[in-house]
Design a protein around this motif. Structure first.
Motif, PDB file in Angstrom:
ATOM      1  N   ASP A  49       1.221  19.510   9.917  1.00 23.10           N
ATOM      2  CA  ASP A  49       0.301  18.683   9.135  1.00 23.10           C
ATOM      3  C   ASP A  49      -0.430  17.665  10.000  1.00 23.10           C
ATOM      4  N   GLY A  50      -0.489  17.935  11.293  1.00 25.94           N
ATOM      5  CA  GLY A  50      -1.325  17.198  12.229  1.00 25.94           C
ATOM      6  C   GLY A  50      -1.022  15.721  12.404  1.00 25.94           C
ATOM      7  N   LEU A  51      -2.007  15.051  12.944  1.00 33.02           N
ATOM      8  CA  LEU A  51      -1.903  13.631  13.244  1.00 33.02           C
ATOM      9  C   LEU A  51      -1.647  12.803  11.981  1.00 33.02           C
ATOM     10  N   GLY A  52      -2.373  13.110  10.923  1.00 34.96           N
ATOM     11  CA  GLY A  52      -2.181  12.383   9.668  1.00 34.96           C
ATOM     12  C   GLY A  52      -0.777  12.553   9.127  1.00 34.96           C
ATOM     13  N   GLY A  53      -0.254  13.757   9.226  1.00 36.67           N
ATOM     14  CA  GLY A  53       1.110  14.013   8.772  1.00 36.67           C
ATOM     15  C   GLY A  53       2.144  13.268   9.589  1.00 36.67           C
ATOM     16  N   ARG A  54       1.907  13.177  10.875  1.00 35.56           N
ATOM     17  CA  ARG A  54       2.836  12.439  11.747  1.00 35.56           C
ATOM     18  C   ARG A  54       2.879  10.963  11.358  1.00 35.56           C
ATOM     19  N   ILE A  55       1.711  10.401  11.112  1.00 37.97           N
ATOM     20  CA  ILE A  55       1.653   8.987  10.729  1.00 37.97           C
ATOM     21  C   ILE A  55       2.362   8.768   9.397  1.00 37.97           C
ATOM     22  N   VAL A  56       2.114   9.618   8.424  1.00 36.34           N
ATOM     23  CA  VAL A  56       2.657   9.422   7.071  1.00 36.34           C
ATOM     24  C   VAL A  56       4.110   9.874   6.944  1.00 36.34           C
TER      25      VAL A  56
ATOM     26  N   ASP B 131       0.817  -1.214   0.000  1.00 38.14           N
ATOM     27  CA  ASP B 131       0.000   0.000   0.000  1.00 38.14           C
ATOM     28  C   ASP B 131       0.852   1.266   0.000  1.00 38.14           C
ATOM     29  N   ASN B 132       0.236   2.345  -0.416  1.00 35.73           N
ATOM     30  CA  ASN B 132       0.821   3.671  -0.312  1.00 35.73           C
ATOM     31  C   ASN B 132       0.293   4.271   0.989  1.00 35.73           C
ATOM     32  N   LEU B 133       1.176   4.557   1.929  1.00 36.44           N
ATOM     33  CA  LEU B 133       0.749   5.013   3.250  1.00 36.44           C
ATOM     34  C   LEU B 133      -0.023   6.327   3.179  1.00 36.44           C
ATOM     35  N   ALA B 134       0.403   7.245   2.341  1.00 32.43           N
ATOM     36  CA  ALA B 134      -0.297   8.525   2.222  1.00 32.43           C
ATOM     37  C   ALA B 134      -1.730   8.327   1.738  1.00 32.43           C
ATOM     38  N   SER B 135      -1.943   7.403   0.829  1.00 34.33           N
ATOM     39  CA  SER B 135      -3.292   7.113   0.330  1.00 34.33           C
ATOM     40  C   SER B 135      -4.133   6.386   1.364  1.00 34.33           C
ATOM     41  N   ALA B 136      -3.508   5.516   2.143  1.00 38.07           N
ATOM     42  CA  ALA B 136      -4.231   4.719   3.137  1.00 38.07           C
ATOM     43  C   ALA B 136      -4.617   5.529   4.376  1.00 38.07           C
ATOM     44  N   CYS B 137      -3.867   6.587   4.660  1.00 32.70           N
ATOM     45  CA  CYS B 137      -4.067   7.335   5.902  1.00 32.70           C
ATOM     46  C   CYS B 137      -5.294   8.240   5.834  1.00 32.70           C
ATOM     47  N   ASN B 138      -6.184   8.055   6.779  1.00 40.50           N
ATOM     48  CA  ASN B 138      -7.396   8.863   6.868  1.00 40.50           C
ATOM     49  C   ASN B 138      -7.438   9.719   8.136  1.00 40.50           C
ATOM     50  N   ALA B 139      -6.327   9.808   8.842  1.00 41.23           N
ATOM     51  CA  ALA B 139      -6.260  10.627  10.053  1.00 41.23           C
ATOM     52  C   ALA B 139      -6.213  12.106   9.664  1.00 41.23           C
ATOM     53  N   PRO B 140      -6.832  12.970  10.475  1.00 35.47           N
ATOM     54  CA  PRO B 140      -6.880  14.397  10.134  1.00 35.47           C
ATOM     55  C   PRO B 140      -5.507  15.057  10.164  1.00 35.47           C
ATOM     56  N   ARG B 141      -5.387  16.107   9.383  1.00 40.13           N
ATOM     57  CA  ARG B 141      -4.119  16.829   9.267  1.00 40.13           C
ATOM     58  C   ARG B 141      -4.197  18.210   9.912  1.00 40.13           C
ATOM     59  N   HIS B 142      -5.087  18.325  10.894  1.00 35.24           N
ATOM     60  CA  HIS B 142      -5.289  19.627  11.539  1.00 35.24           C
ATOM     61  C   HIS B 142      -5.268  19.552  13.053  1.00 35.24           C
ATOM     62  N   SER B 143      -5.125  18.380  13.622  1.00 34.83           N
ATOM     63  CA  SER B 143      -5.248  18.209  15.063  1.00 34.83           C
ATOM     64  C   SER B 143      -4.109  17.357  15.600  1.00 34.83           C
ATOM     65  N   SER B 144      -4.072  17.221  16.910  1.00 36.22           N
ATOM     66  CA  SER B 144      -3.074  16.388  17.568  1.00 36.22           C
ATOM     67  C   SER B 144      -3.759  15.215  18.246  1.00 36.22           C
ATOM     68  N   GLY B 145      -3.006  14.150  18.464  1.00 39.33           N
ATOM     69  CA  GLY B 145      -3.600  12.992  19.110  1.00 39.33           C
ATOM     70  C   GLY B 145      -2.646  11.849  19.288  1.00 39.33           C
ATOM     71  N   ILE B 146      -3.242  10.702  19.472  1.00 42.31           N
ATOM     72  CA  ILE B 146      -2.502   9.480  19.764  1.00 42.31           C
ATOM     73  C   ILE B 146      -2.890   8.416  18.745  1.00 42.31           C
ATOM     74  N   TYR B 147      -1.962   7.506  18.461  1.00 39.10           N
ATOM     75  CA  TYR B 147      -2.284   6.404  17.561  1.00 39.10           C
ATOM     76  C   TYR B 147      -1.676   5.109  18.088  1.00 39.10           C
ATOM     77  N   LEU B 148      -2.405   4.032  17.893  1.00 41.32           N
ATOM     78  CA  LEU B 148      -2.006   2.700  18.324  1.00 41.32           C
ATOM     79  C   LEU B 148      -1.863   1.829  17.082  1.00 41.32           C
ATOM     80  N   ILE B 149      -0.788   1.071  17.003  1.00 43.60           N
ATOM     81  CA  ILE B 149      -0.563   0.207  15.847  1.00 43.60           C
ATOM     82  C   ILE B 149      -0.642  -1.251  16.294  1.00 43.60           C
TER      83      ILE B 149
END
Length: 141
Positions: free
Chosen positions: A68-75, A20-38
């Motif tokens: 670029d928020g939570l989504g940016g951090r993940i990607v 997969d392409n991580l940027a395409s798969a990521c649906n987390a917002p790019r305007h906020s902060s938060g936590i993620y579990l893998i």
């Protein structure tokens, strides 16, 4: 075990496999902060392999969002010495994971104002006390 995460109105998950392409798969917002579990393969506590955050607390207790928020951090964030879009696939192959599932929660945004690092420390402490070790991909807390 993490019922307190259910209070966050803005939450979701994404599945990612090696091809997969991580940027395409990521649906987390790019305007906020938060936590993620893998999780590896299934959403089960035994499969929790990493706990991460986006956003940090400033010197006066205010939130400092990543641009670029939570989504940016993940990607775009780095892990294992390189961007996740590269390193996750390599680690998945190394450990034999067919897919990973990322559950994300906006902890500091429109609806909530909880500092992500505080929640990360709480989660990692709980996990360490329960299992006697950190998740596979976490080095410290």
């Amino acid at each position: 075990m993490f019922k307190y995460l259910e209070k966050y109105k803005e939450q979701g998950d994404l599945e990612y496999s090696v091809s997969d392409n991580l940027a395409s798969a990521c649906n987390a917002p790019r305007h906020s902060s938060g936590i993620y579990l893998i999780f590896s393969d299934k959403l089960k506590l035994d499969n929790l392999i990493y706990v991460g955050v986006s956003g940090r607390e400033g010197s006066k207790g205010e939130i400092i969002h990543r641009k670029d928020g939570l989504g940016g951090r993940i990607v775009k964030g780095k892990q294992f010495g390189e961007p996740r879009r590269n390193s996750w696939s390599k680690k998945m192959i190394e450990f034999g994971f067919e897919k990973i599932i990322v559950q994300w929660y906006v902890t500091y945004g429109e609806f909530n104002q909880d500092i992500p690092r505080v929640l990360e420390n709480k989660l990692l402490n709980q996990l360490f006390n329960f299992k006697g070790k950190l998740p596979l991909w976490n080095k410290k807390f």
